[in-house]
Design an enzyme around this catalytic site. Structure first.
Site, short mmCIF file in Angstrom:
data_model
loop_
_atom_site.label_atom_id
_atom_site.label_comp_id
_atom_site.label_asym_id
_atom_site.label_seq_id
_atom_site.Cartn_x
_atom_site.Cartn_y
_atom_site.Cartn_z
N ARG A 94 0.88 -1.19 0.00
CA ARG A 94 0.00 0.00 0.00
C ARG A 94 0.91 1.23 0.00
O ARG A 94 1.88 1.28 0.76
CB ARG A 94 -0.95 0.03 1.21
CG ARG A 94 -2.09 -0.98 1.06
CD ARG A 94 -3.22 -0.75 2.04
NE ARG A 94 -4.11 0.33 1.64
CZ ARG A 94 -5.06 0.80 2.44
NH1 ARG A 94 -5.24 0.31 3.65
NH2 ARG A 94 -5.85 1.77 2.03
N GLN A 199 -15.33 1.81 7.02
CA GLN A 199 -14.57 1.61 8.26
C GLN A 199 -15.28 2.24 9.45
O GLN A 199 -15.17 1.77 10.59
CB GLN A 199 -13.16 2.22 8.14
CG GLN A 199 -12.23 1.50 7.20
CD GLN A 199 -12.25 2.12 5.81
OE1 GLN A 199 -13.25 2.69 5.39
NE2 GLN A 199 -11.16 2.00 5.09
N ASP A 240 -2.31 8.85 7.95
CA ASP A 240 -1.50 7.85 7.24
C ASP A 240 -0.09 8.35 6.96
O ASP A 240 0.85 7.57 6.82
CB ASP A 240 -2.17 7.44 5.93
CG ASP A 240 -3.28 6.46 6.22
OD1 ASP A 240 -4.37 6.92 6.65
OD2 ASP A 240 -3.05 5.25 6.11
O1 MRU Z 1 -7.71 2.57 4.04
P1 MRU Z 1 -7.47 2.42 5.51
O2 MRU Z 1 -8.62 1.81 6.25
O3 MRU Z 1 -6.15 1.76 5.81
O4 MRU Z 1 -7.35 3.92 6.03
C1 MRU Z 1 -7.08 4.14 7.39
C2 MRU Z 1 -7.06 5.57 7.76
O5 MRU Z 1 -7.20 6.45 6.95
C3 MRU Z 1 -6.79 5.86 9.21
O6 MRU Z 1 -7.43 7.05 9.60
C4 MRU Z 1 -5.28 6.03 9.41
O7 MRU Z 1 -4.58 4.96 8.85
C5 MRU Z 1 -4.94 6.14 10.84
S1 MRU Z 1 -5.18 4.62 11.71
C6 MRU Z 1 -4.69 4.87 13.31
#
Ligand code: MRU
Length: 348
Positions: A94, A199, A240
């Protein structure tokens, strides 16, 4: 005062294998996937079995242990020379969450000092477990620091899932919410459903329900009218990747919330461990944004919900400029009104 529970864990190392709680199946079922090959773990990250920046980093650290085990079994004294391929696959799983690269680099620097003529597994596993435990400890520290910013009787909105599931445990944004609620400072949590992976509705609502923290679910489009009521005090989200000037990449829709928040006088808090800060990038313009398959937008649980063949966009993240953020909370300290200068205070 209600007792909060930080017992949810999505990543476990058991019987020499990596166990991941399959986040695609929640909240319907709690299904554990079991891995003993690094390549399969890379695929699990891409396919969202595990997600959330810190959780991706921790998972990658355990995947390095699996890669080293295979390298030692096949190449013995030359094991380090065959680590490149699995680690490259892992790094490509990713693109946006920098914790992935941070964890791979930390494990790589660690094994560079290990002997060539011994199995590296035991020592590497200790380092992966340290990364895991440090993340949980950081979340508790951020929980306390973030909760200090809240005033009594706050209502907060969170987006996506930055909870125990997205980390080693306890959570970043949800860590602050858990701590704030246990201190009696939060009276109501709102969560966006977070299209297309949901999510917010599948994971955040499940985690908060699990801890008996009052949560109201809404579609993203309801955020402006909620803010217009004057009911909301803070938006609290994870990240992220954060760049040296305090720009933040987080789940698509975060930028929209930050703009709405400024208009309505709602404060914006980003909670992330220092492993989420990419000091090499000057600004959010430099962050690679993951573009995912358009079928994630045109279908819902396998059901087509748009005309067959329609063009669609599916960026997984957006960039919130530092000037729209009131506070970045890390385990090393809180940065108020982030800027290049303010960010330097936590660079060690
Ligand atoms: O696509 P995802 O579910 O991996 O995205 C996650 C997020 O955007 C979260 O807000 C971020 O990773 C912080 S998790 C503590």
């Amino acid at each position: 005062m209600t007792k909060t529970n930080d017992g949810i864990q999505a990543i476990k190392w058991l019987d020499n294998k990596l166990y991941l709680l399959d986040q695609r199946c929640l909240p319907d079922k709690q299904l554990w996937q079991i891995y003993d090959e690094a390549l399969d773990v890379s695929k699990a990250i891409t396919d969202m079995v595990v997600r959330g920046a810190p959780a991706i980093g921790i998972t990658a650290a355990y995947a390095v242990v699996l890669a080293a085990r295979a390298a030692w079994a096949s190449h013995k004294i030359e094991w380090k020379q065959v680590m490149h391929t699995p680690l490259k696959q892992l790094a490509a799983s990713r693109p946006t969450a920098v914790n992935l690269h941070w964890a791979i680099e930390r494990m790589t620097l660690f094994y560079a000092n290990l002997a060539d003529d011994h199995s590296p597994e035991v020592e590497l596993l200790k380092e992966a477990k340290r990364i895991h435990q440090e993340d949980i400890a950081a979340n508790h520290t951020m929980g306390r620091l973030g909760a200090e910013l809240l005033t009594e009787n706050s209502s907060v909105l969170t987006h996506c899932n930055a909870g125990a599931l997205a980390t080693g445990g306890f959570g970043t944004a949800l860590g602050v919410i858990r701590q704030g609620y246990s201190e009696g400072k939060i009276k109501q949590v709102y969560t966006d459903e977070t299209r297309p992976w949901l999510q917010g509705s599948r994971l955040t609502a499940w985690e908060l329900n699990h801890d008996n923290i009052p949560v109201i679910l809404q579609i993203e489009g309801a955020a402006a009218s909620l803010m217009a009521t004057g009911e909301l005090n803070w938006i609290i989200v994870g990240a992220d990747r954060i760049t040296a000037n305090g720009d933040v990449a987080n789940k698509i829709g975060t930028y929209m919330l930050a703009i709405l928040a400024q208009y309505h006088g709602v404060k914006m808090m980003v909670v992330a461990p220092s492993s989420t800060i990419d000091w090499q990038l000057d600004s959010g313009d430099d962050i690679p944004i993951e573009q995912r398959a358009v079928t994630e937008v045109t279908t819902l649980q396998g059901q087509q919900i748009a005309p067959e063949g329609i063009a669609a966009l599916n960026p997984a993240f957006d960039i919130t400029p530092a000037e729209l953020i009131d506070a970045i909370v890390t385990e090393k300290g809180v940065i108020l009104s982030p800027s290049i200068e303010a960010m330097r205070a936590i660079k060690v």
